[in-house]
Design a protein around this motif. Structure first.
Motif, short mmCIF file in Angstrom:
data_model
loop_
_atom_site.label_atom_id
_atom_site.label_comp_id
_atom_site.label_asym_id
_atom_site.label_seq_id
_atom_site.Cartn_x
_atom_site.Cartn_y
_atom_site.Cartn_z
N ASN D 75 0.83 -1.20 0.00
CA ASN D 75 0.00 0.00 0.00
C ASN D 75 0.87 1.26 0.00
O ASN D 75 0.56 2.25 -0.65
CB ASN D 75 -0.91 0.01 1.23
CG ASN D 75 -2.09 -0.93 1.07
OD1 ASN D 75 -2.93 -0.74 0.19
ND2 ASN D 75 -2.14 -1.97 1.89
N GLY D 258 -11.71 -0.58 3.63
CA GLY D 258 -10.44 -0.02 4.06
C GLY D 258 -9.57 0.41 2.88
O GLY D 258 -9.29 1.60 2.70
N PRO D 259 -9.18 -0.54 2.02
CA PRO D 259 -8.39 -0.15 0.84
C PRO D 259 -9.13 0.84 -0.05
O PRO D 259 -8.53 1.79 -0.56
CB PRO D 259 -8.17 -1.48 0.12
CG PRO D 259 -8.32 -2.53 1.17
CD PRO D 259 -9.31 -1.99 2.16
N MET D 324 -1.34 -0.24 7.31
CA MET D 324 -2.06 -1.34 6.69
C MET D 324 -1.08 -2.44 6.27
O MET D 324 -1.38 -3.63 6.38
CB MET D 324 -2.86 -0.84 5.49
CG MET D 324 -4.03 0.04 5.90
SD MET D 324 -4.79 0.95 4.51
CE MET D 324 -5.67 -0.38 3.70
N ASN D 329 -5.24 -3.97 8.19
CA ASN D 329 -6.31 -2.97 8.09
C ASN D 329 -6.95 -2.70 9.44
O ASN D 329 -7.32 -1.57 9.75
CB ASN D 329 -7.39 -3.44 7.11
CG ASN D 329 -6.84 -3.59 5.71
OD1 ASN D 329 -5.65 -3.37 5.48
ND2 ASN D 329 -7.69 -3.96 4.77
N ILE D 336 -7.42 5.03 9.05
CA ILE D 336 -8.26 4.98 7.85
C ILE D 336 -9.45 5.92 8.03
O ILE D 336 -9.81 6.67 7.12
CB ILE D 336 -8.73 3.53 7.55
CG1 ILE D 336 -7.55 2.67 7.11
CG2 ILE D 336 -9.82 3.52 6.49
CD1 ILE D 336 -7.89 1.18 6.95
#
Lengths: 407, 407, 407, 407
Positions: D75, D258-259, D324, D329, D336
């Protein structure tokens, strides 16, 4: 890219946190009591000397100063430690010999002082035996434009003669303050940024007239030696008291301000964390309309905002420290301005909300919040008001889109 | 609809403006000097008595009080006059016998006091011979929810016995403060808003222990008699000192707060005008980067914003006064809350910008700005924090869209 | 001072509110459907003609225009009516023949047009038979500084020849738009504010090339005739189409803008009220985390803020209208700028919160909120961006503290 | 701690920047033209396929996906690349096969899909051959509280039968969108977060009725396949289309979000940089009142603020990515939420200022600003409105000060 602290910093953090718990926080009410009973309103509370001795014994000392004279930490390593001291900003920084304006003055002496000057002033400062002050701001001009400075420093044989008026000279009323670094003009006909010089002026030199302590929202900050208004009338010091060379005053001031600004910002983040903690604890403990205040949506909004803002500020301060370490203060120019702009106002906002959550107590002497607030708000105008920094930062941002000169 | 002032208000305005110029503003530095040299930190400066005598002689007296006891002005007529006094809030309101908390206390006595109470306390207050205090807020609970109040007032034969702790009791440390109106619970088992009562407690009654002066951002407001923390320990007063009847305390407090809030807002607008004037004058007089500060775009933005905000606030305050005159305090409920929400924070913003434009001087004792700021900011939480008023106002706004009960 | 509406305004308000309920709101979904099915994207929905007929029949017509040509209302009387039309800004203003830019154009013709011009263009406009446009803004310069205008209007015998490019000419794509008022330079060598003139240009004049409709945040505002980009290439009109005299363009534009700005502000307040109502209704009807959204503290905060802001704005708009009526547009200069600064941004804020309270629906075509928002936000830059007004207002504020010239 | 990018990221950044210059920016006007001339308003412009081919050829492909299926970036490595794609958000992300909602859907399939599902849907998605959609939000409930979801997914033999209504299903109107991931309730009697499941529904399944495209401030986002309202009426899919297991829908949604949220934030920062660049260029190029707009103080204030805000946001996004990568996460939960709260609103502010600096052009189709703005503002409510995230974040902050349960 890596956001983890290195081992040495982590270890120092743990030791400092322990010292805060075992010594600093318990000393807060002691200091409060000592100050209330003190005869001299301009001296620190006696408990501070105990704290200094203990901190030095524990090796929690002079963290702020990179290189041989100090603890050998980088700015990046110092930042998380300075933040912690900001949680108790009246006691922890001086206890660790990391308090302004001494820190900046020690940096100036370490970088620009000659051997004699270092021996006479830097060494006792590093040992925490004396205090110092930095005399730059003047009441009669807008000092945010440094070229406005009116104090004159005139060479007369082997002496300099100083005339002028300064104010908000922090710490100068402390009887233990022994030395002033004074900024003034030696050559008004030189190029704009070569007119100024700095000289060392012992505080007891004849003609140094400390007139009064300036207030900050009702506070005198007496335990820090106040913020003096000083009149310099035909003050004479030996020519060898000049720091570096004539005309170097502006450059030294710039060199001094970079670290000074980031140190303030580091501590401000600790102040914000303290305020947030107080806000959480208070709103969990009190009830209105049948619910703990902490359950009211608006208060939760403040708490979330405070956390979101703090996380961003801290990272920008850390990155700025890293830049200062890796590319130098000049290379970190934009970031230093950015944290100087962003930190005081944001921390002011957080403390304001913590005050509001405390009701009357928030503005009172029973909680540190009002005083923390005054400190944060004042930093929006000290060391250059936000507006001057923003103007300068914007011009640099715009410059990259200008056609190259001569094109 | 008509936005012009009536002739009587206009005439009084002119006379008051003249008095400000001839007496109040010149007295500001005098008062400053007298306070610096005073022995008793909790007494007003002697010059105030001169101002009172002169104001009374000129018929500039008791403007705040509608009806026979006062000057016979409506709220709408008083508003522009109160605004003017807000330009010099330490001297002008008391000089005209229009200063809190006496104004609210006189209203309570005029509306709810019996003949004896009026003779004993209202009359000397109206003549400006004594001062008074209003003891409601408590340190141990969130007083923004009035049902939290913990002080007990217990009937014992022909006496009431009072026990409890109050703080931020403004004016109570002034030696000339002779009477306290104390709010407490007479019947904790009654309906929520019928539990409280108010009693008159002479300040020298045994058991009234004035412990200390609370601070407001470093200020003690000593010349206003400070903000006392008071402990009531088995304080006994005759039963006839009860105001109105048992259980009426909440209602009286509400009746008192409406005018109190609007008076604060009127004066705040005057404070904002003073700050704006100072900002204009200062930024025209100082230069940075080759131009008067007033020519920098960001400063002009502040000045324009200040004007735009003041105009809106003033109109809302005036309309609220008109509503109070025409449909009563209850009918002006939403508007009273609206000005209480909007005025302190907005004036705080304006003063903050004036401070910023003054640099170090702005936070100092050399300009009234920092002290004005502390007053404005504190009003965001005094008399109920903004958040409580907003919650209540929103619920009333929403109510009109709810199906009628029973539908 | 009196905040009550006069009888005539109150009576018209009641009749207008009734018309909104009986005709305008029910026509909103009809218009939506007609537009979706329309062939010509630049024409108003047919239902509008029905609304116009009905409004005229009811005497709800031409409220905006003071004097003989219009309904004979003052600005102060018109303001509360215009506000109501703002609640349905796509239908109500044109239904009452009170929609921009026709209103401003009719004012120009009523004030500055000669008899022939009034007969040919003003009369059909007053009857609502044709539409018009006002061609001032240009794509190639910052039009907020009117002296930048580049379009040329050159006298050639008994004709004027026009060359230039304009954009955001609202309404000009409506096939029913018959006449353009075009601003351009007749004499670039004259004094700055005497260079411009205005001429009447029938939309079907050869050389008038309507190139495209400009978007506003994705909206084309097609039902209002869009916002045209127009190219004028050697467009010839008779010299008698000049409005007033050569060099009077700037003055006419100023005269036109005052009322135009206040009309926008009046309607914006109605838009804010509509948004607030929608926010209340929606948040009462939906539930999250076990409670109606309306019970969440943050949402109540928005609702309270909206009410507090609206009350202030409305009063400032009303006072401005009163000033225009009593001392003229020039005497209301500061207030007109103040409402132009304060209203769009504040209403934008309120609508933004209403959008947020609606979730996805808020940005969609299913509620009027997103479109209202785009209108409010665009008014922060139309008719001069806020920043230009603030700069000008601040300079006037500062001027009173300057020494008189020649002193 | 180290703020330098690693070598691989730095190298990819250079290659991507080059691709932006050589292909993406030049394709922007081409795409604009193709869209204006297109027959199908719901298809991407043909130039996009060229860009995809070129990007894939250059190895600029599937950066978003960690692990074997994607480019193998962390990430933290992806973040600076995603930021760059945000500078041209309509073309660059899909050109690199890194566009929402496909990215999230590919993640779901990569993490939770079985082999058959991966073969049938993940593989063509990874190759950029098809598009997909994610059907979660519903018009009839406040979807910010996921437990409100009303769509039913009922097992019937070896099939699932789906009934419900969804809206704002991004990309679903694109004819190339072949598969929908649909969230609904399989067991309303289960524990709150075990009621939901996800099933794969081919877009051409009978009963899938795509009713219309929802608007976003007037935009249809047609070139992204719009934002569909979809009715599911007795839609039947094989039971093997279930993703993972019954009751896992909420957990998968959380894993997906999350992503998804951080990707949005990364791109938003690129959008802010683009807006800031446009603001600088425009204000340097245009003149008002005798100076380039860029020299006006207020505009410089905006530019400085934009830079100060962007630097903070970027660091918080990068740190979140790092968390992350290092703690997962779940461990990055607070961060986040923090970036989801801070980024859209701040970028919205920056774009708003850029719009203002562009005057009418800012809200038009001639600059990307208005459309960028609509995207940023919408993200304040998409994927959970800010208020829900703040409420949750505050509760976690407060929890640390609560006494341990059972204590």
């Amino acid at each position: 890219m890596d956001f983890a602290l290195d081992a040495r910093t982590e270890e120092l953090r743990q030791r400092l946190l322990e010292f805060m718990d075992s010594h600093i926080y318990p000393a807060e009410p002691v200091a409060e009591r000592q100050l209330a009973e003190a005869d001299d309103p301009w001296s620190p509370p006696p408990v501070l000397e105990d704290l200094k001795a203990e901190a030095r014994r524990r090796g929690l000392w002079n963290f702020f100063l990179p290189g041989e004279h100090g603890a050998g930490l980088t700015n990046l390593q110092y930042a998380p430690l300075a933040e912690i001291t900001g949680r108790s900003p009246r006691l922890a920084p001086p206890a660790l010999n990391c308090a302004a304006p001494d820190t900046g003055n020690m940096e100036v002496l370490a970088m620009f002082g000659n051997e004699r000057q270092q021996k006479e002033w830097l060494e006792p400062l590093l040992r925490g035996e004396i205090r110092s002050a930095f005399a730059m701001t003047e009441p009669d001009v807008a000092s945010s434009d440094a070229t406005n400075i009116g104090t004159r420093i005139v060479r007369d044989g082997d002496q300099y003669v100083i005339n002028g008026r300064k104010w908000y000279i922090s710490g100068a009323m402390n009887p233990n303050c022994k030395i002033l670094i004074v900024m003034g003009k030696t050559d008004p006909s030189a190029a704009t940024h070569r007119q100024q010089s700095m000289v060392l002026v012992p505080r007891d030199t004849p003609g140094v007239n400390i007139r009064r302590g300036m207030h900050v929202f009702g506070y005198t900050d007496g335990d820090h030696g106040g913020h003096a208004e000083i009149e310099f009338t035909d003050v004479r010091v030996p020519a060898e008291n000049l720091i570096a060379e004539e005309g170097s005053g502006f450059a030294i001031a710039q060199a001094r301000l970079g670290p000074g600004r980031i140190h303030h910002c580091m501590r401000l983040i600790g102040m914000a964390e303290r305020a947030l903690e107080l806000m959480c604890r208070r709103t969990l403990a009190r009830t209105t309309f049948g619910r703990p205040i902490a359950e009211h949506g608006v208060v939760q909004d403040w708490i979330a905002e405070a956390r979101v803002k703090i996380e961003q500020l801290r990272l920008l301060v850390l990155k700025t420290a890293w830049l200062m370490d890796t590319v130098g203060n000049q290379g970190a120019h934009t970031e230093i301005q950015a944290i100087k702009i962003a930190t005081p106002r944001t921390v002011e906002w957080i403390i304001d909300k913590a005050i509001q959550a405390h009701g009357g107590g928030g503005v009172s002497q029973d909680f540190p919040l009002a005083e923390l607030w005054a400190a944060a708000r004042t930093l929006r105008l000290a060391d250059g008001p936000d507006e001057v920094h923003k103007r300068s930062l914007a011009r640099r941002e715009l410059k990259q889109y200008l056609p190259p000169k001569g094109a």
